[in-house]
Design a protein around this motif. Sequence first.
Motif, PDB file in Angstrom:
ATOM      1  N   VAL A   1       0.867  -1.181   0.000  1.00 53.98           N
ATOM      2  CA  VAL A   1       0.000   0.000   0.000  1.00 53.98           C
ATOM      3  C   VAL A   1       0.901   1.228   0.000  1.00 53.98           C
ATOM      4  N   LEU A   2       0.638   2.153  -0.928  1.00 61.60           N
ATOM      5  CA  LEU A   2       1.464   3.360  -1.044  1.00 61.60           C
ATOM      6  C   LEU A   2       0.808   4.515  -0.309  1.00 61.60           C
ATOM      7  N   ARG A   3       1.489   5.028   0.727  1.00 63.91           N
ATOM      8  CA  ARG A   3       1.010   6.219   1.455  1.00 63.91           C
ATOM      9  C   ARG A   3       2.159   7.204   1.519  1.00 63.91           C
ATOM     10  N   PRO A   4       2.381   8.034   0.482  1.00 65.60           N
ATOM     11  CA  PRO A   4       3.561   8.906   0.474  1.00 65.60           C
ATOM     12  C   PRO A   4       3.578   9.916   1.624  1.00 65.60           C
ATOM     13  N   LYS A   5       2.388  10.356   2.087  1.00 68.19           N
ATOM     14  CA  LYS A   5       2.282  11.325   3.200  1.00 68.19           C
ATOM     15  C   LYS A   5       3.041  12.636   2.910  1.00 68.19           C
ATOM     16  N   SER A   6       3.275  12.938   1.622  1.00 69.20           N
ATOM     17  CA  SER A   6       3.926  14.214   1.305  1.00 69.20           C
ATOM     18  C   SER A   6       2.829  15.261   1.117  1.00 69.20           C
ATOM     19  N   ASP A   7       3.214  16.538   1.105  1.00 65.99           N
ATOM     20  CA  ASP A   7       2.208  17.600   0.943  1.00 65.99           C
ATOM     21  C   ASP A   7       1.442  17.422  -0.362  1.00 65.99           C
ATOM     22  N   GLU A   8       2.208  17.106  -1.410  1.00 67.54           N
ATOM     23  CA  GLU A   8       1.571  17.013  -2.728  1.00 67.54           C
ATOM     24  C   GLU A   8       0.566  15.863  -2.783  1.00 67.54           C
ATOM     25  N   TYR A   9       0.928  14.725  -2.145  1.00 64.71           N
ATOM     26  CA  TYR A   9       0.052  13.551  -2.193  1.00 64.71           C
ATOM     27  C   TYR A   9      -0.496  13.246  -0.800  1.00 64.71           C
ATOM     28  N   HIS A  10      -0.969  14.262  -0.129  1.00 68.48           N
ATOM     29  CA  HIS A  10      -1.342  14.117   1.272  1.00 68.48           C
ATOM     30  C   HIS A  10      -2.353  12.981   1.498  1.00 68.48           C
ATOM     31  N   ASP A  11      -3.386  12.922   0.629  1.00 71.65           N
ATOM     32  CA  ASP A  11      -4.437  11.917   0.845  1.00 71.65           C
ATOM     33  C   ASP A  11      -4.291  10.698  -0.058  1.00 71.65           C
ATOM     34  N   TYR A  12      -3.160  10.615  -0.733  1.00 70.93           N
ATOM     35  CA  TYR A  12      -3.012   9.522  -1.709  1.00 70.93           C
ATOM     36  C   TYR A  12      -2.922   8.176  -0.993  1.00 70.93           C
ATOM     37  N   ARG A  13      -3.702   7.200  -1.481  1.00 70.98           N
ATOM     38  CA  ARG A  13      -3.612   5.843  -0.953  1.00 70.98           C
ATOM     39  C   ARG A  13      -3.720   4.916  -2.152  1.00 70.98           C
ATOM     40  N   GLY A  14      -2.555   4.425  -2.593  1.00 70.00           N
ATOM     41  CA  GLY A  14      -2.552   3.584  -3.794  1.00 70.00           C
ATOM     42  C   GLY A  14      -2.201   2.149  -3.452  1.00 70.00           C
ATOM     43  N   TYR A  15      -2.644   1.251  -4.312  1.00 69.05           N
ATOM     44  CA  TYR A  15      -2.351  -0.177  -4.103  1.00 69.05           C
ATOM     45  C   TYR A  15      -1.454  -0.625  -5.244  1.00 69.05           C
ATOM     46  N   ALA A  16      -0.258  -1.082  -4.908  1.00 70.04           N
ATOM     47  CA  ALA A  16       0.709  -1.440  -5.948  1.00 70.04           C
ATOM     48  C   ALA A  16       0.847  -2.951  -6.051  1.00 70.04           C
ATOM     49  N   GLY A  17       1.113  -3.392  -7.266  1.00 66.71           N
ATOM     50  CA  GLY A  17       1.297  -4.824  -7.484  1.00 66.71           C
ATOM     51  C   GLY A  17       1.394  -5.103  -8.968  1.00 66.71           C
ATOM     52  N   ARG A  18       1.309  -6.383  -9.298  1.00 63.73           N
ATOM     53  CA  ARG A  18       1.410  -6.789 -10.702  1.00 63.73           C
ATOM     54  C   ARG A  18       0.096  -7.418 -11.111  1.00 63.73           C
TER      55      ARG A  18
END
Length: 420
Positions: A233-250
């Motif tokens: 699970v991608l949670r960058p927690k940076s200002d630009e991607y504050h609410d971003y919650r991505g799911y990574a995989g193949r």
Amino acid sequence: MDNSYLDMELLRFTTAGSVDDGKSTLIGRLLFDSKSIFEDQLEHVASSSKKRGLSHTDLALLTDGLKDEREQGITIDVAYRYFATPKRKFIIADTPGHIQYTRNMVTGASTANLALILIDARKGIVEQTCRHSFIASLLQIPHIIVCINKMDLVDYSEDVFEKIKSDYEDFAAKLDVKDIRFIPISALNGDNVVNKSEHMPWYKGSTLLYTLETIHIASDHNHIDCRFPVQTVLRPKSDEYHDYRGYAGRVAGGVFKKGDSVTVLPSGFSSVIKHIHLMNEEIEEAFAPMSIAMTLEDDIDVGRGDMIVRSGNQPTVSQDVDVMLCWFSSSEPQIRSKYTLLHTSNEVKSMVKSIHYKLDINTLHREQEFEKISLNDIIKVSLRTTKPLLHDSYRKNRSTGAIILVDETTNETVAAGMII
């Protein structure tokens, strides 16, 4: 780097045959004639050949990466070789011919689009030919090219070629392989490998390299059943991607598009695909075997080992699976033996419930009564897992249908398996 190079299709193939029927020479010839060797490698091989008292440069030495192999003139491990032509990129898994290395063949073949099976024209079909062909069909490799090698030693005889071809077709009728092709070659002299042979005008088919470059592999993946095992699970927690919650995989199967309604398993919650990212760019759709990150409209609890699927097309969810195992260990499995089971991005504890039979690879006979299970045996077992697996049958999907068993105490990989 040119983008068209990155976009080129990648064909993975595995080579198999019995000892000394010329696999390494064939790959050396492919690399040499398609200009995929570096000067220093060639010089190294030329000096190794001289040391061994050979009058010609032994191209087989190109693939024998380990020093022991070069000195003994044998292949003992899976050697991966990469080369490219203007049409395609290739990864070759050169696997040993010795019986005791069947496990290496399974390792090299598990992701292959195609298997190259070599037969020595003087010997015809041998036990190893049957063993490797069976493993190729068990692993559901979609294409097989049978290279009948050393044609120079049988005077380039069409009759010898036709006889071996018909023997192989008789045997292959019992196997589950859709596409089999036959090419008469001499790897040593280069006949029909990259360049057409002048010695075999009776053969009207393509050379080996042309076949490898043009064989259709785009539809080898399952593009019907949508399967996306979440690796992280991608949670960058940076200002630009504050609410971003991505799911990574193949992507393991199917085609995922923005706006598709999907279900997350095992929780069963549904949502809609909001964005799909490939590296830094947003794309409209993703399919196997792309590695992507996906975001959903709703904030659902998703973690590693979960699977995102199309709502109307879901995998089997169960704690009991029947599996064909290729056994890799010298310690044999018993009923109630416990192992860690790896499946897609999931890791669960499992136990052997029953052992149904052992397969005789040469006759394809199922032995219900057997004394012991040893290294390289192929067996059918039923396993019980501590939590449900989200799986398909291996025949339907090679990613969601494959498992690996690991011994919890030694961390040794004891088996690779195909879910039935």
